[in-house]
Design a protein around this motif. Sequence first.
Motif, PDB file in Angstrom:
ATOM      1  N   CYS A 276       0.794  -1.403   0.025  1.00  0.00           N
ATOM      2  CA  CYS A 276       0.014  -0.058  -0.023  1.00  0.00           C
ATOM      3  C   CYS A 276       0.719   1.222  -0.174  1.00  0.00           C
ATOM      4  O   CYS A 276       0.389   2.255  -0.744  1.00  0.00           O
ATOM      5  N   SER A 277       2.206   1.077   0.570  1.00  0.00           N
ATOM      6  CA  SER A 277       2.924   2.492   0.718  1.00  0.00           C
ATOM      7  C   SER A 277       3.342   2.777  -0.665  1.00  0.00           C
ATOM      8  O   SER A 277       3.672   4.082  -0.864  1.00  0.00           O
TER       9      SER A 277
ATOM     10  N   PHE B  88       0.338   3.130  -5.131  1.00  0.00           N
ATOM     11  CA  PHE B  88      -0.565   4.494  -5.891  1.00  0.00           C
ATOM     12  C   PHE B  88       0.401   5.728  -6.232  1.00  0.00           C
ATOM     13  O   PHE B  88      -0.120   6.444  -6.931  1.00  0.00           O
ATOM     14  N   PHE B  89       1.778   5.545  -5.830  1.00  0.00           N
ATOM     15  CA  PHE B  89       2.483   6.729  -6.128  1.00  0.00           C
ATOM     16  C   PHE B  89       2.813   7.018  -7.571  1.00  0.00           C
ATOM     17  O   PHE B  89       2.557   8.054  -8.049  1.00  0.00           O
TER      18      PHE B  89
ATOM     19  N   GLY C  93      -3.858  13.420  -4.324  1.00  0.00           N
ATOM     20  CA  GLY C  93      -3.469  11.976  -4.348  1.00  0.00           C
ATOM     21  C   GLY C  93      -1.967  12.007  -3.789  1.00  0.00           C
ATOM     22  O   GLY C  93      -1.378  11.063  -2.842  1.00  0.00           O
TER      23      GLY C  93
ATOM     24  N   THR D 270      -0.528  10.047  -0.529  1.00  0.00           N
ATOM     25  CA  THR D 270       0.058   8.572  -0.809  1.00  0.00           C
ATOM     26  C   THR D 270       1.437   8.907  -0.238  1.00  0.00           C
ATOM     27  O   THR D 270       2.223   7.784   0.452  1.00  0.00           O
TER      28      THR D 270
ATOM     29  N   GLY E 132       2.707   6.713   2.709  1.00  0.00           N
ATOM     30  CA  GLY E 132       3.975   5.910   2.297  1.00  0.00           C
ATOM     31  C   GLY E 132       4.869   5.872   3.587  1.00  0.00           C
ATOM     32  O   GLY E 132       5.528   4.932   3.912  1.00  0.00           O
TER      33      GLY E 132
END
Length: 675
Positions: free
Chosen positions: A134-135, A138-139, A392, A396, A400
């Motif tokens: 998850c970290s 989405f970066f 975002g 993120t 993260g």
Amino acid sequence: MDSWNRIRNRVRDAAPALEASDASPEFTATAVIIGLCIGCLLCFTNLYFGLQTGWISMMSLQSALIGYLISRMLPLPLTPQQIIVVQTTAVATGTMPLAAGFVGILPALGLLDETRDGVGPLNLSWIATIAWSCSIAFFGVFLSPPLRKQVIIEEQLAFPSGTATAQLISVLHDMPPPDTTVRRRAGYSPIDDNESIQAPSTIRPDSPSGYSAIPTSSEIDAPRTLKEREDIRQTGWRALGYSFLASSAMTLAAYFFPVIFAVPLFGTYLAKNWLWTFTPSLSYVGQGVIMGFPTTLSMNLGMLVGWAVLSPLANLNGWAPGPVGDMTTGSRGWILWVSLAIMCADSLVSLIPVVVDYLSAYTRPNASHAKEMEHETETEDRLVPTRWVLWGLGITIPLGVLLVWIVFGAEGIKPWATFLAFIFGMLLSVLGVRALGETDLNPVGGLGKLAQLLFAYLQPSSVVASIVAGGVAEAGAQQAGDLMQDLKTGHLCGASPRAQFYGQLIGSSVSIVVTTGVWEMYKRAYPIPGTTFPAPSAWVWLGLARLLRDGSLPEKSQLFMAVFALIFAVSAALKTYAGRRQHPYAKYIPSGIAFAIGFLNTPSFSLARLVGGLTEYLYYRRRKDSGDITLVIIASGFVLGEGVVSIVTLLLRTYGVGAASCWGCSSGMCAGCLA
């Protein structure tokens, strides 16, 4: 046809050849579900092959093909733009094994030695693995929209794989081929409108990246009859189904009789003592087809130099006195260092012109005017708003940093260092995406090694910090690059960037759970790294981290590293120069990335891929038909067959069902004997 011609004329300067119909929604539940199903299959295959050989496949063209075939079974077939949503969702789902480091970073952390590294093996629990995924999941997704505006809309870079997929979609849907006219920056010659761009599918090593070169067509410009379309669909399904079943059956047979995938083709002495076996896996043959003959040739040249020359040289001279296959004291571990030098030299030299171009764009007198040019053809409601990107990234990145701190603790990597890794990853993503757009090569592994170099200075005593920081930086560059190929396809076919963005987010979210679940099953069933899944990329990550910390190298390896680094620095410069000037011989200059992968994998994998590469070369040379996609479909079935059945064999292994017989395995080198 007249309406299509009017569309092409109106938007020719902006590149898209097709526009979506406002009456036909693009982001639909059907498209997303199909994309997720295909993406899960790709996720299984990529984790399986990535742990075996260090290579994964983006398979955007294959996703579009399979999505099209499935679509034709529906009462209302999907539009080309919906197929692109299918493809984008599938790619985001299927590439998580690389983005989250399942084929390199996580196995490397499991190899840590407390005596040597100051910390014992880090085998993350399933919840910690999800948190780590998850970290960084989405970066790169939120980096894509602003990069799209720059490299696809303003500079109109080629992105050959994305362009080739758009060409295929236009052929499948009886549409005029997309306008691939590209206005390049100063110093580049334009790609002719009728030129066929080759390289539809991508196969990447976890370290740097290599891309394939399968012919596609931009020649078909007339609608086909209903019977012709039905023939294409039926032929495609038969080719995919038969190749899938053949590969599945062979994989299952090899599980119960392991010698099938460990044939001592060159004699039992070479098989047992020097690891020279042959794996007649249809999936590796299929990968060779997708990669193309030039890439497989480079890989096998590397295999010959590494395993027929350097490995015996290191062993017989006592530089690597251990068993040949030992990654610590054996010659396999010794030649790994030469491979690492080749990768770094090739990646860094290939990036130099990209950096020069990037800097020169802001120093030329007309740079400000060029930046003001606007070629966007999409309306605001179809674009990803800037505020979404800012929110975002604003969420993120801090999230993260927090998750990495929770998973590894401040003893592993400091929170400030993780934050810098994200920022550095943003900068490296720009370079990686530009390199991909120009050359179809995204050197994500090389970029990750650059991050390791930086953190050798910022947190010099921590091997964990070096590996994790490199993984964070690599994730952003890899995701942004993969998604940019899909956005190029969407741009040429008039698909909504916002619909693709939704597909990317959903695909990445689902893949976190799917990849983690399969990864946990693999860990319980097999030792990783181990005989069946050696995870060669893990040794590259760990080896460089140790080198940067204490500077120790195996005996005499420094000399060979320097020589091969110099050779492939020159080779990369020549290949880049020739490729940018469209010289036909450019693809036959050896690829340093593929050459180095020939060192990492035992000969069995490289030989099987060479069979596929030769098949691809001879097939298209004889048929003279760049629009024939039958071989691509067969290769896709081969790859998917073994990847899907690997889940079946994984379950068999988990429940204690092993090989039925080791008959014929006189070399003792097959997976069943050594598991």
